[in-house]
Design a protein around this motif. Sequence first.
Motif, PDB file in Angstrom:
ATOM      1  N   ARG A   1       0.813  -1.218   0.000  1.00  0.00           N
ATOM      2  CA  ARG A   1       0.000   0.000   0.000  1.00  0.00           C
ATOM      3  C   ARG A   1       0.852   1.277   0.000  1.00  0.00           C
ATOM      4  N   PRO A   2       1.919   1.363   0.825  1.00  0.00           N
ATOM      5  CA  PRO A   2       2.754   2.584   0.767  1.00  0.00           C
ATOM      6  C   PRO A   2       3.331   2.838  -0.631  1.00  0.00           C
ATOM      7  N   ASN A   3       3.792   1.776  -1.302  1.00  0.00           N
ATOM      8  CA  ASN A   3       4.335   1.963  -2.648  1.00  0.00           C
ATOM      9  C   ASN A   3       3.265   2.416  -3.628  1.00  0.00           C
ATOM     10  N   PHE A   4       2.069   1.847  -3.503  1.00  0.00           N
ATOM     11  CA  PHE A   4       0.989   2.250  -4.405  1.00  0.00           C
ATOM     12  C   PHE A   4       0.630   3.716  -4.186  1.00  0.00           C
ATOM     13  N   GLU A   5       0.459   4.108  -2.919  1.00  0.00           N
ATOM     14  CA  GLU A   5       0.059   5.485  -2.620  1.00  0.00           C
ATOM     15  C   GLU A   5       1.142   6.480  -3.023  1.00  0.00           C
ATOM     16  N   THR A   6       2.408   6.110  -2.840  1.00  0.00           N
ATOM     17  CA  THR A   6       3.519   7.040  -3.112  1.00  0.00           C
ATOM     18  C   THR A   6       3.815   7.170  -4.593  1.00  0.00           C
ATOM     19  N   TRP A   7       3.832   6.038  -5.321  1.00  0.00           N
ATOM     20  CA  TRP A   7       4.357   6.060  -6.676  1.00  0.00           C
ATOM     21  C   TRP A   7       3.310   5.887  -7.782  1.00  0.00           C
ATOM     22  N   LEU A   8       2.166   5.283  -7.476  1.00  0.00           N
ATOM     23  CA  LEU A   8       1.208   4.963  -8.535  1.00  0.00           C
ATOM     24  C   LEU A   8      -0.086   5.765  -8.476  1.00  0.00           C
ATOM     25  N   ARG A   9      -0.504   6.173  -7.288  1.00  0.00           N
ATOM     26  CA  ARG A   9      -1.808   6.808  -7.133  1.00  0.00           C
ATOM     27  C   ARG A   9      -1.987   8.024  -8.030  1.00  0.00           C
ATOM     28  N   SER A  10      -0.952   8.854  -8.179  1.00  0.00           N
ATOM     29  CA  SER A  10      -1.086  10.124  -8.912  1.00  0.00           C
ATOM     30  C   SER A  10      -0.671  10.013 -10.371  1.00  0.00           C
ATOM     31  N   THR A  11      -0.654   8.812 -10.926  1.00  0.00           N
ATOM     32  CA  THR A  11      -0.273   8.631 -12.331  1.00  0.00           C
ATOM     33  C   THR A  11      -1.517   8.542 -13.204  1.00  0.00           C
ATOM     34  N   GLU A  12      -1.319   8.696 -14.513  1.00  0.00           N
ATOM     35  CA  GLU A  12      -2.457   8.596 -15.429  1.00  0.00           C
ATOM     36  C   GLU A  12      -1.984   8.138 -16.812  1.00  0.00           C
ATOM     37  N   GLY A  13      -2.886   7.478 -17.533  1.00  0.00           N
ATOM     38  CA  GLY A  13      -2.573   7.063 -18.890  1.00  0.00           C
ATOM     39  C   GLY A  13      -2.651   8.242 -19.844  1.00  0.00           C
ATOM     40  N   ILE A  14      -1.616   8.430 -20.637  1.00  0.00           N
ATOM     41  CA  ILE A  14      -1.554   9.583 -21.545  1.00  0.00           C
ATOM     42  C   ILE A  14      -1.853   9.185 -22.981  1.00  0.00           C
ATOM     43  N   SER A  15      -1.178   8.152 -23.464  1.00  0.00           N
ATOM     44  CA  SER A  15      -1.401   7.758 -24.859  1.00  0.00           C
ATOM     45  C   SER A  15      -1.096   6.277 -25.039  1.00  0.00           C
ATOM     46  N   LEU A  16      -1.735   5.689 -26.030  1.00  0.00           N
ATOM     47  CA  LEU A  16      -1.508   4.296 -26.396  1.00  0.00           C
ATOM     48  C   LEU A  16      -1.323   4.257 -27.905  1.00  0.00           C
ATOM     49  N   GLU A  17      -0.082   4.055 -28.330  1.00  0.00           N
ATOM     50  CA  GLU A  17       0.244   4.048 -29.750  1.00  0.00           C
ATOM     51  C   GLU A  17       0.941   2.745 -30.091  1.00  0.00           C
ATOM     52  N   GLY A  18       0.274   1.937 -30.921  1.00  0.00           N
ATOM     53  CA  GLY A  18       0.849   0.644 -31.278  1.00  0.00           C
ATOM     54  C   GLY A  18       0.967  -0.236 -30.051  1.00  0.00           C
ATOM     55  N   ASP A  19       2.183  -0.659 -29.748  1.00  0.00           N
ATOM     56  CA  ASP A  19       2.397  -1.537 -28.607  1.00  0.00           C
ATOM     57  C   ASP A  19       3.101  -0.820 -27.452  1.00  0.00           C
ATOM     58  N   GLN A  20       2.889   0.491 -27.345  1.00  0.00           N
ATOM     59  CA  GLN A  20       3.498   1.241 -26.247  1.00  0.00           C
ATOM     60  C   GLN A  20       2.461   2.114 -25.550  1.00  0.00           C
ATOM     61  N   LEU A  21       2.404   1.998 -24.220  1.00  0.00           N
ATOM     62  CA  LEU A  21       1.543   2.837 -23.390  1.00  0.00           C
ATOM     63  C   LEU A  21       2.414   3.877 -22.698  1.00  0.00           C
TER      64      LEU A  21
END
Length: 454
Positions: free
Chosen positions: A32-52
């Motif tokens: 949970r600490p790792n999720f809250e610190t590093w992942l919670r505030s991220t977002e998907g920007i673009s998906l082009e071909g086989d790269q997110l």
Amino acid sequence: MGALRRKAALPDRSPRKLWETALGQLELQVTRPNFETWLRSTEGISLEGDQLIVGVPSDFALEWLRSRMQSLISRTVSQLLGSPVSVAFQVLGAQAAPAPLATDRDYPALATASPPPDLNLQFTFQSFTVVKSNRLAYRAARQVASGEGTYNPLVLCGTSGLGKTHLLHAIGYDAVRAGKRVIALTGEAFVDGYVKAVRRGQPQSFRDPFHQCELLLLDDLGFLTTRSASQEQFFHIFNALHERGCHLVVTVDSTPAALTSLTARLQSRLQGGLIIDLLPPTPGECLLILQGKASHLRRPLPEPVLQLIASQPFKNVRELEGALNRVTAYLDLVSGPLTLDAARQALFTLRPSPPPPSAEAILHAVCQHFHLSPEQLSGASRARDITYARHIAMYLLRQHASQPLTAIGQLLGGRDHSTVLNGCRRIQQELTALPQTRAAIQELEVTLLNAPAA
């Protein structure tokens, strides 16, 4: 057919929706600490071909996710889409652009025929005064420089101003003259170069020069203590070099065991080499050091003057050398006889030392000098005159208030450490090239020196 069915499970292939689904999966797989610190505030920007492309809030989050979680994230997203997908990270708000070519200063400089740009050619074994408190470190440094030392790494410890950097550069200078491939850099330069490479998506380009070197010199290992991803990189580089017999020399202000923020395995690697303490000189050694340095002066100083300087309560060789330079400059300016009274008058201003100017005093002085408001200095304007004043402020905060890069960035509108570092480097270069910059710095330093204590 199974892959096709898994793709059908995600009818909405928008990057935002895909990443939200991936976050739900990742929340179950990380702490949970790792999720809250590093992942919670991220977002998907673009998906082009086989790269997110995933947006992250800061350079440090980008560096951490790339070094610690990239394989897990790529695997999770690939499972959701039913086909292999790579994941790249981008700082939110940064403009996506082709990766620029690296400059010589972005990555470690590999030297063979000439010394690396980070070596100070005045720091040689010939200009180092050997006394009992540094003799062991000096002998070990000479052996490493000649290739005779069997210990690896060599760790030079001691408080600031005792000669660790001098010996490090002397090793590099002799090694380059012997035709060895040398990399010399500070801990700060290591972190800065690695962060820049990560931001470009080219971490391998940072590591490549190390594969060719025969001697690695790292000054101020302590700078890496709060930067886990940079420690990880240094550990892997250390291992690779050590395994093929490349010598490593590092300096640190305390013993590796006292650096509790260093990872246990990196501490173990360092303790497997030769750790040598450089100690403060005794009064008798201070006189020997002064005699050695005074022998290179244009105007020799009488022995009683050297004895007077050596008797002062200076804590290290750097302070001792500063006092010698002060007395020499003073006697040159007054054009009087070399008397003990004149030397005492020159030394009086060195004891007690005035406190360094506060960050607030420096910012106020810069605003007054350039006729700017504090809001303009720390604001978003990129007008040339305001940017120049801001770089001056960064340089003075770094040199005279001993502020770390991140703290300077916060004082000047929340700018990141790499922006501050570039500003300081610009002013450092202009000090030798542009008289107006040199004059501005000198005027501000006089203002700060004469300012009343807070």
